[in-house]
Design a protein around this motif. Structure first.
Motif, PDB file in Angstrom:
ATOM      1  N   PRO A 132      48.381  36.074  37.519  1.00  0.00           N
ATOM      2  CA  PRO A 132      47.362  36.247  38.690  1.00  0.00           C
ATOM      3  C   PRO A 132      47.840  35.297  39.933  1.00  0.00           C
ATOM      4  O   PRO A 132      48.513  34.312  39.809  1.00  0.00           O
ATOM      5  N   LEU A 133      47.317  35.826  40.886  1.00  0.00           N
ATOM      6  CA  LEU A 133      47.559  35.006  42.409  1.00  0.00           C
ATOM      7  C   LEU A 133      46.938  33.851  42.394  1.00  0.00           C
ATOM      8  O   LEU A 133      47.049  33.070  43.464  1.00  0.00           O
ATOM      9  N   HIS A 134      45.846  33.524  41.413  1.00  0.00           N
ATOM     10  CA  HIS A 134      45.271  32.347  41.711  1.00  0.00           C
ATOM     11  C   HIS A 134      45.086  31.725  40.183  1.00  0.00           C
ATOM     12  O   HIS A 134      45.252  32.659  39.058  1.00  0.00           O
ATOM     13  N   PRO A 135      44.912  30.491  40.164  1.00  0.00           N
ATOM     14  CA  PRO A 135      44.929  30.056  38.501  1.00  0.00           C
ATOM     15  C   PRO A 135      43.809  30.426  37.533  1.00  0.00           C
ATOM     16  O   PRO A 135      42.615  30.710  38.297  1.00  0.00           O
ATOM     17  N   VAL A 136      44.155  30.707  36.458  1.00  0.00           N
ATOM     18  CA  VAL A 136      43.127  30.952  35.350  1.00  0.00           C
ATOM     19  C   VAL A 136      42.204  29.570  35.455  1.00  0.00           C
ATOM     20  O   VAL A 136      42.496  28.490  35.612  1.00  0.00           O
ATOM     21  N   GLY A 137      40.862  30.009  35.508  1.00  0.00           N
ATOM     22  CA  GLY A 137      39.857  28.906  35.461  1.00  0.00           C
ATOM     23  C   GLY A 137      39.390  28.524  36.965  1.00  0.00           C
ATOM     24  O   GLY A 137      38.243  27.860  37.049  1.00  0.00           O
ATOM     25  N   ILE A 146      38.186  32.948  37.313  1.00  0.00           N
ATOM     26  CA  ILE A 146      39.330  33.840  36.827  1.00  0.00           C
ATOM     27  C   ILE A 146      39.443  33.551  35.364  1.00  0.00           C
ATOM     28  O   ILE A 146      39.354  32.286  34.974  1.00  0.00           O
ATOM     29  N   THR A 147      39.429  34.500  34.544  1.00  0.00           N
ATOM     30  CA  THR A 147      39.507  34.395  32.897  1.00  0.00           C
ATOM     31  C   THR A 147      40.844  35.219  32.574  1.00  0.00           C
ATOM     32  O   THR A 147      41.194  35.970  33.274  1.00  0.00           O
ATOM     33  N   GLU A 148      40.946  35.258  31.432  1.00  0.00           N
ATOM     34  CA  GLU A 148      41.748  35.652  30.546  1.00  0.00           C
ATOM     35  C   GLU A 148      41.654  35.825  28.905  1.00  0.00           C
ATOM     36  O   GLU A 148      40.771  35.038  28.615  1.00  0.00           O
ATOM     37  N   ASP A 149      41.812  37.113  28.488  1.00  0.00           N
ATOM     38  CA  ASP A 149      41.225  37.511  27.274  1.00  0.00           C
ATOM     39  C   ASP A 149      42.583  37.554  26.118  1.00  0.00           C
ATOM     40  O   ASP A 149      42.313  38.035  24.889  1.00  0.00           O
ATOM     41  N   GLY A 150      43.774  37.063  26.621  1.00  0.00           N
ATOM     42  CA  GLY A 150      44.836  37.252  25.644  1.00  0.00           C
ATOM     43  C   GLY A 150      45.653  38.534  26.040  1.00  0.00           C
ATOM     44  O   GLY A 150      46.694  38.569  25.681  1.00  0.00           O
ATOM     45  N   THR A 151      45.030  39.316  26.575  1.00  0.00           N
ATOM     46  CA  THR A 151      45.845  40.606  26.933  1.00  0.00           C
ATOM     47  C   THR A 151      45.564  40.905  28.395  1.00  0.00           C
ATOM     48  O   THR A 151      46.763  41.236  29.112  1.00  0.00           O
ATOM     49  N   PHE A 152      44.597  40.602  28.987  1.00  0.00           N
ATOM     50  CA  PHE A 152      44.224  40.894  30.565  1.00  0.00           C
ATOM     51  C   PHE A 152      43.716  39.887  31.365  1.00  0.00           C
ATOM     52  O   PHE A 152      43.264  38.738  30.511  1.00  0.00           O
ATOM     53  N   TYR A 153      44.011  39.505  32.454  1.00  0.00           N
ATOM     54  CA  TYR A 153      43.387  38.714  33.305  1.00  0.00           C
ATOM     55  C   TYR A 153      42.066  39.257  34.137  1.00  0.00           C
ATOM     56  O   TYR A 153      42.263  40.420  34.553  1.00  0.00           O
ATOM     57  N   TYR A 154      41.176  38.531  34.419  1.00  0.00           N
ATOM     58  CA  TYR A 154      39.891  39.139  35.001  1.00  0.00           C
ATOM     59  C   TYR A 154      39.637  38.168  36.164  1.00  0.00           C
ATOM     60  O   TYR A 154      39.522  37.047  36.258  1.00  0.00           O
ATOM     61  N   CYS A 155      39.118  38.917  37.420  1.00  0.00           N
ATOM     62  CA  CYS A 155      38.775  38.142  38.541  1.00  0.00           C
ATOM     63  C   CYS A 155      37.376  38.640  39.038  1.00  0.00           C
ATOM     64  O   CYS A 155      37.247  39.869  39.175  1.00  0.00           O
ATOM     65  N   PRO A 156      36.508  37.634  39.369  1.00  0.00           N
ATOM     66  CA  PRO A 156      35.227  38.111  39.761  1.00  0.00           C
ATOM     67  C   PRO A 156      35.010  38.628  41.364  1.00  0.00           C
ATOM     68  O   PRO A 156      33.978  39.197  41.703  1.00  0.00           O
ATOM     69  N   LYS A 158      38.038  40.478  42.577  1.00  0.00           N
ATOM     70  CA  LYS A 158      39.105  41.405  42.802  1.00  0.00           C
ATOM     71  C   LYS A 158      38.554  42.601  43.677  1.00  0.00           C
ATOM     72  O   LYS A 158      39.052  42.857  44.834  1.00  0.00           O
ATOM     73  N   ASP A 159      37.785  43.338  43.303  1.00  0.00           N
ATOM     74  CA  ASP A 159      37.447  44.377  43.924  1.00  0.00           C
ATOM     75  C   ASP A 159      36.587  43.980  45.257  1.00  0.00           C
ATOM     76  O   ASP A 159      36.653  44.997  46.355  1.00  0.00           O
ATOM     77  N   CYS A 172      47.435  41.622  42.965  1.00  0.00           N
ATOM     78  CA  CYS A 172      47.280  40.766  41.728  1.00  0.00           C
ATOM     79  C   CYS A 172      46.970  41.441  40.500  1.00  0.00           C
ATOM     80  O   CYS A 172      46.598  42.717  40.779  1.00  0.00           O
ATOM     81  N   ILE A 173      47.689  41.223  39.251  1.00  0.00           N
ATOM     82  CA  ILE A 173      47.490  41.842  38.135  1.00  0.00           C
ATOM     83  C   ILE A 173      46.253  41.746  37.462  1.00  0.00           C
ATOM     84  O   ILE A 173      45.849  42.398  36.628  1.00  0.00           O
ATOM     85  N   CYS A 174      45.256  41.045  38.069  1.00  0.00           N
ATOM     86  CA  CYS A 174      43.846  40.791  37.493  1.00  0.00           C
ATOM     87  C   CYS A 174      43.304  42.195  37.548  1.00  0.00           C
ATOM     88  O   CYS A 174      43.158  43.034  38.663  1.00  0.00           O
ATOM     89  N   LYS A 175      42.307  42.414  36.764  1.00  0.00           N
ATOM     90  CA  LYS A 175      41.576  43.381  36.725  1.00  0.00           C
ATOM     91  C   LYS A 175      40.125  42.756  37.292  1.00  0.00           C
ATOM     92  O   LYS A 175      40.203  41.740  37.071  1.00  0.00           O
ATOM     93  N   ASP A 176      39.020  43.647  37.700  1.00  0.00           N
ATOM     94  CA  ASP A 176      37.886  43.191  38.129  1.00  0.00           C
ATOM     95  C   ASP A 176      37.255  42.772  36.975  1.00  0.00           C
ATOM     96  O   ASP A 176      37.212  43.288  35.881  1.00  0.00           O
ATOM     97  N   SER A 177      36.551  41.599  37.138  1.00  0.00           N
ATOM     98  CA  SER A 177      35.730  41.115  36.038  1.00  0.00           C
ATOM     99  C   SER A 177      34.594  42.115  35.269  1.00  0.00           C
ATOM    100  O   SER A 177      34.442  42.145  34.278  1.00  0.00           O
TER     101      SER A 177
END
Length: 180
Positions: A132-137, A146-156, A158-159, A172-177
């Motif tokens: 992600p373009l921002h740090p996890v957490g 910003i969170t991750e579940d081991g497979t994907f990163y999520y951003c609250p 993003k959209d 950014c590679i994050c998916k929307d939360s």
């Protein structure tokens, strides 16, 4: 006399490039960023959130800049054999470069320094290490992170930020939360 530094990779390309070639190019370009540029970029980050209330002011400036700087140092020390070799999608790469270029203002030394700095870092994060373009957490208003579940990163956000024209969220590679 002000000399404009030009990143050699920032020329739009239509020839295929892989992650190793891009990394080597970014490493070369990172050498054009000196301590004065980093100081100007940091000053820009601090001023950009001057009217944002705490704790977000610190999170969006000092903490975020530390993340960018650590990523910048990672670029310089990264070895090509440490990354997965993949082809870079020329269309996505060109879109990212165009977006970065659109947001630059060479008349503003601080903004220009920040733009050159993040252009190297964001391209590295997006196309090479897929982070992600921002740090996890990183915390956003409302306590969302910003969170991750081991497979994907999520951003609250993003959209919500993708369409603003001032962010780089669309790359950014994050998916929307909400996709969790």
């Amino acid at each position: 006399m002000l000399v404009k530094k030009v990143n050699t990779w920032a020329v739009l390309f239509s020839v295929a490039m892989n992650t190793t070639e891009l990394l080597l190019s970014l490493q070369k370009d990172s050498l054009s960023i000196n301590n004065a540029d980093i100081s100007l970029a940091r000053a820009y980050a601090m001023e950009a959130v001057e009217h944002v209330p705490e704790p977000y002011k610190t999170i969006y400036s000092a903490d975020y800049f530390v993340f960018l700087y650590e990523s910048f140092l990672e670029i310089r020390k990264c070895r090509p054999d440490e990354i997965i070799i993949q082809e870079i999608d020329p269309e996505e790469y060109e879109k990212a470069l165009s977006s970065i270029k659109e947001k630059n203002d060479i008349a503003d030394r601080k903004r220009d320094a920040m733009n050159r700095f993040i252009s190297i870092v964001h391209i590295f994060l997006t196309f090479i290490v897929k982070k992600p373009l921002h740090p996890v957490g990183m915390i956003f208003p409302g306590g969302l992170k910003i969170t991750e579940d081991g497979t994907f990163y999520y951003c609250p956000v993003k959209d919500k930020q993708t369409e603003t024209g001032i962010s780089f969220c669309e790359f950014c590679i994050c998916k929307d939360s909400e996709e969790q």
